[in-house]
Design a protein around this motif. Structure first.
Motif, mmCIF file in Angstrom:
data_model
loop_
_atom_site.group_PDB
_atom_site.id
_atom_site.type_symbol
_atom_site.label_atom_id
_atom_site.label_comp_id
_atom_site.label_asym_id
_atom_site.label_seq_id
_atom_site.Cartn_x
_atom_site.Cartn_y
_atom_site.Cartn_z
ATOM 1 N N GLY A 65 36.257 35.730 -5.708
ATOM 2 C CA GLY A 65 37.224 35.536 -6.777
ATOM 3 C C GLY A 65 38.252 34.517 -6.391
ATOM 4 N N GLY A 66 38.479 34.448 -5.128
ATOM 5 C CA GLY A 66 39.619 33.685 -4.676
ATOM 6 C C GLY A 66 40.825 34.548 -4.888
ATOM 7 N N SER A 68 44.906 33.478 -4.671
ATOM 8 C CA SER A 68 46.270 33.112 -4.943
ATOM 9 C C SER A 68 46.364 31.899 -5.844
ATOM 10 C CB SER A 68 46.947 32.878 -3.626
ATOM 11 O OG SER A 68 47.678 31.718 -3.674
ATOM 12 N N ARG A 69 47.473 31.832 -6.480
ATOM 13 C CA ARG A 69 47.729 30.734 -7.396
ATOM 14 C C ARG A 69 47.903 29.428 -6.661
ATOM 15 N NH1 ARG A 69 52.161 34.419 -10.067
ATOM 16 N NH2 ARG A 69 51.579 35.758 -8.338
ATOM 17 N N THR B 128 39.403 31.229 -13.038
ATOM 18 C CA THR B 128 40.453 32.209 -12.726
ATOM 19 C C THR B 128 40.353 32.669 -11.281
ATOM 20 O OG1 THR B 128 39.136 34.121 -13.397
ATOM 21 C CG2 THR B 128 40.450 33.050 -15.106
ATOM 22 N N ASP B 129 41.412 33.346 -10.853
ATOM 23 C CA ASP B 129 41.519 33.717 -9.446
ATOM 24 C C ASP B 129 41.400 35.219 -9.216
ATOM 25 O OD1 ASP B 129 43.800 34.678 -10.584
ATOM 26 O OD2 ASP B 129 45.173 33.810 -9.137
ATOM 27 N N ASN B 130 41.110 35.979 -10.251
ATOM 28 C CA ASN B 130 41.134 37.433 -10.050
ATOM 29 C C ASN B 130 40.017 38.108 -10.844
ATOM 30 O OD1 ASN B 130 42.443 38.672 -12.709
ATOM 31 N ND2 ASN B 130 43.458 36.733 -12.259
ATOM 32 N N PHE B 131 39.588 39.265 -10.325
ATOM 33 C CA PHE B 131 38.426 39.936 -10.920
ATOM 34 C C PHE B 131 38.676 40.529 -12.302
ATOM 35 C CE2 PHE B 131 37.537 39.696 -6.384
ATOM 36 C CZ PHE B 131 36.386 38.941 -6.459
ATOM 37 N N THR B 186 41.970 37.767 -1.035
ATOM 38 C CA THR B 186 42.319 36.712 -1.977
ATOM 39 C C THR B 186 42.503 35.403 -1.205
ATOM 40 O OG1 THR B 186 44.681 37.030 -1.693
ATOM 41 C CG2 THR B 186 43.603 38.408 -3.353
ATOM 42 N N CYS B 187 42.569 34.303 -1.946
ATOM 43 C CA CYS B 187 42.803 32.999 -1.305
ATOM 44 C C CYS B 187 44.154 32.969 -0.601
ATOM 45 C CB CYS B 187 42.752 31.873 -2.322
ATOM 46 S SG CYS B 187 41.093 31.415 -2.798
ATOM 47 N N LYS B 188 45.109 33.703 -1.179
ATOM 48 C CA LYS B 188 46.443 33.721 -0.576
ATOM 49 C C LYS B 188 46.364 34.389 0.795
ATOM 50 C CE LYS B 188 51.207 34.767 -1.864
ATOM 51 N NZ LYS B 188 52.023 35.300 -2.965
ATOM 52 N N GLU B 264 47.396 41.844 -6.879
ATOM 53 C CA GLU B 264 48.761 41.337 -6.629
ATOM 54 C C GLU B 264 48.976 39.901 -7.091
ATOM 55 O OE1 GLU B 264 48.157 39.637 -2.146
ATOM 56 O OE2 GLU B 264 49.753 41.078 -2.520
ATOM 57 N N CYS B 265 47.902 39.094 -6.969
ATOM 58 C CA CYS B 265 48.048 37.726 -7.471
ATOM 59 C C CYS B 265 47.517 37.768 -8.886
ATOM 60 C CB CYS B 265 47.189 36.745 -6.694
ATOM 61 S SG CYS B 265 47.202 37.055 -4.958
ATOM 62 N N ASP B 266 48.388 37.831 -9.844
ATOM 63 C CA ASP B 266 47.882 37.959 -11.211
ATOM 64 C C ASP B 266 48.056 36.667 -11.990
ATOM 65 O OD1 ASP B 266 50.541 38.078 -11.319
ATOM 66 O OD2 ASP B 266 50.681 39.964 -12.409
ATOM 67 N N GLY B 267 48.128 35.594 -11.271
ATOM 68 C CA GLY B 267 48.139 34.308 -11.958
ATOM 69 C C GLY B 267 46.760 34.012 -12.477
ATOM 70 N N GLY B 269 45.083 30.637 -12.478
ATOM 71 C CA GLY B 269 44.262 29.611 -11.827
ATOM 72 C C GLY B 269 44.295 29.727 -10.332
ATOM 73 N N LEU B 270 43.138 29.703 -9.725
ATOM 74 C CA LEU B 270 42.982 29.782 -8.281
ATOM 75 C C LEU B 270 43.952 28.922 -7.495
ATOM 76 C CD1 LEU B 270 39.196 29.717 -7.774
ATOM 77 C CD2 LEU B 270 40.750 31.197 -6.595
#
Ligand SMILES: [Zn+2]
Lengths: 69, 270
Positions: A65-66, A68-69, B128-131, B186-188, B264-267, B269-270
């Motif tokens: 999913g990746g 973070s923004r 998007t960045d979240n499931f 997550t990417c973060k 937690e990251c609910d933005g 775009g990745l």
């Protein structure tokens, strides 16, 4: 016996289960991986019951999913 | 609609292709593509589709540009920090190609608004960045019979697949339910190499363009994975049996859209 895992030929012990293969392969997040065996989905929760056979082909499909923004 | 001289020049490298031609370029100019998420994936998609002359591009994202986005989200510039991402992306696209009409949605997509947003578009890009968002987009596209291209990126890895109604499995055929919050990094938390959005987002743009033109084979029934460290692409065949899927199967049990809990990251775009 010989099987194919993620496109690579591997020699594994006879009767290896999908659950054992997941451990052998160090699959990340094993609770959330989708397994395809010879182009059929292996139902989650049955990985320990499914024994692999000579010539089987296994694919692991991962959540990506990746985050973070 | 006749091309202007400027358009003939601008799109000359397209028009010369036998798979595109003047007819294909007109299809692109008449096409409507929605990009959900103006981040690492959405950025290159937005830029390539705008450059290609996709006539109407919708872009949805609730976030503002942050300095930490600029390492990969190439549609935004340093001067855009603090600006809504959709506004920044619109400015870049319009500056690139005045033929393109950009429609912005500065909001989170949810079960309340997604069907209304996607209804006018020919093809949808999941950037998007979240499931929760990925499952929502999948379910909405299945229900509204809209084709879309899913993608995900993390660390040095990326993946994508394309859903076309009736032509193969949907995202939920492969991944039954979203993983629990925080179960999947997550990417973060895990990081992502900037160019990964470029590789995978460009492939999503390619899928949209091929769909619009009606040429070649789409990634329907396949998951394409990319491992940058091994420098390996794999086109993995997905099981063809969609009969039991909870949303696209013969007897769907999911008949209404679900708003899963946002991680937690609910933005967007990745
Ligand atoms: Zn499905």
């Amino acid at each position: 016996m010989n099987i194919t895992v993620a496109g690579e030929k591997k020699e594994v012990k006879d009767g290896l289960t999908v659950a054992e293969l997941i451990v052998n392969e160090n699959v990340e997040m094993p609770d959330y991986v989708t397994v395809s065996l010879n182009d059929e989905f292996v139902e989650a929760g049955t990985f320990a019951d499914v024994a692999l056979k000579e010539g089987d082909s296994v694919e692991f499909l991962y959540f990506m999913g990746g985050g973070s923004r | 609609m006749a091309f202007t001289n400027e358009q003939i020049e601008r799109y000359s490298r397209h028009i010369i292709l036998k798979e595109v031609g003047a007819k294909g370029q007109k299809k692109l100019l008449n096409a409507k593509v929605l990009i959900i998420g103006a981040g690492g994936l959405g950025a290159p998609v937005a830029m390539y589709l705008a450059a290609a002359g996709v006539g109407t591009i919708g872009i949805a994202d609730a976030d503002e540009v942050d300095l930490s986005n600029l390492q990969r989200q190439i549609v935004h510039q340093t001067a855009d920090v603090g600006k809504p991402k959709v506004q920044s992306a619109k400015e870049t696209m319009e500056a690139m190609n005045p033929d393109v009409k950009v429609i912005t949605y500065h909001e989170f997509i949810s079960s309340e608004n997604i069907l209304d947003i996607i209804k006018d578009y020919d093809f949808i890009i999941d950037g998007t960045d979240n499931f929760p968002a990925k499952f929502l987009i999948n379910d909405a596209c299945v229900m509204a019979k809209k084709p879309f291209c899913h993608a995900g990126i993390i660390r040095f890895q990326g993946q994508l697949m394309t859903y076309v109604p009736g032509k193969g499995p949907c995202y939920r055929c492969v991944f039954k339910n979203p993983p629990p919050k925080d179960a999947v990094p997550t990417c973060k938390q895990a990081g992502v190499i900037g160019a990964m959005g470029g590789v995978i987002g460009s492939l999503q743009a390619m899928e949209a363009v091929k769909y619009i033109l009606g040429v070649g084979d789409l990634l329907t029934g396949y998951l394409l994975t990319y491992d940058a460290l091994k420098m390996q692409f794999r086109k993995i065949k997905l099981p063809a049996d969609t009969h039991n899927c909870a949303v696209c199967g013969d007897h769907p049990t999911i008949t209404e859209l679900i708003d899963y809990e946002q991680a937690e990251c609910d933005g967007t775009g990745l």
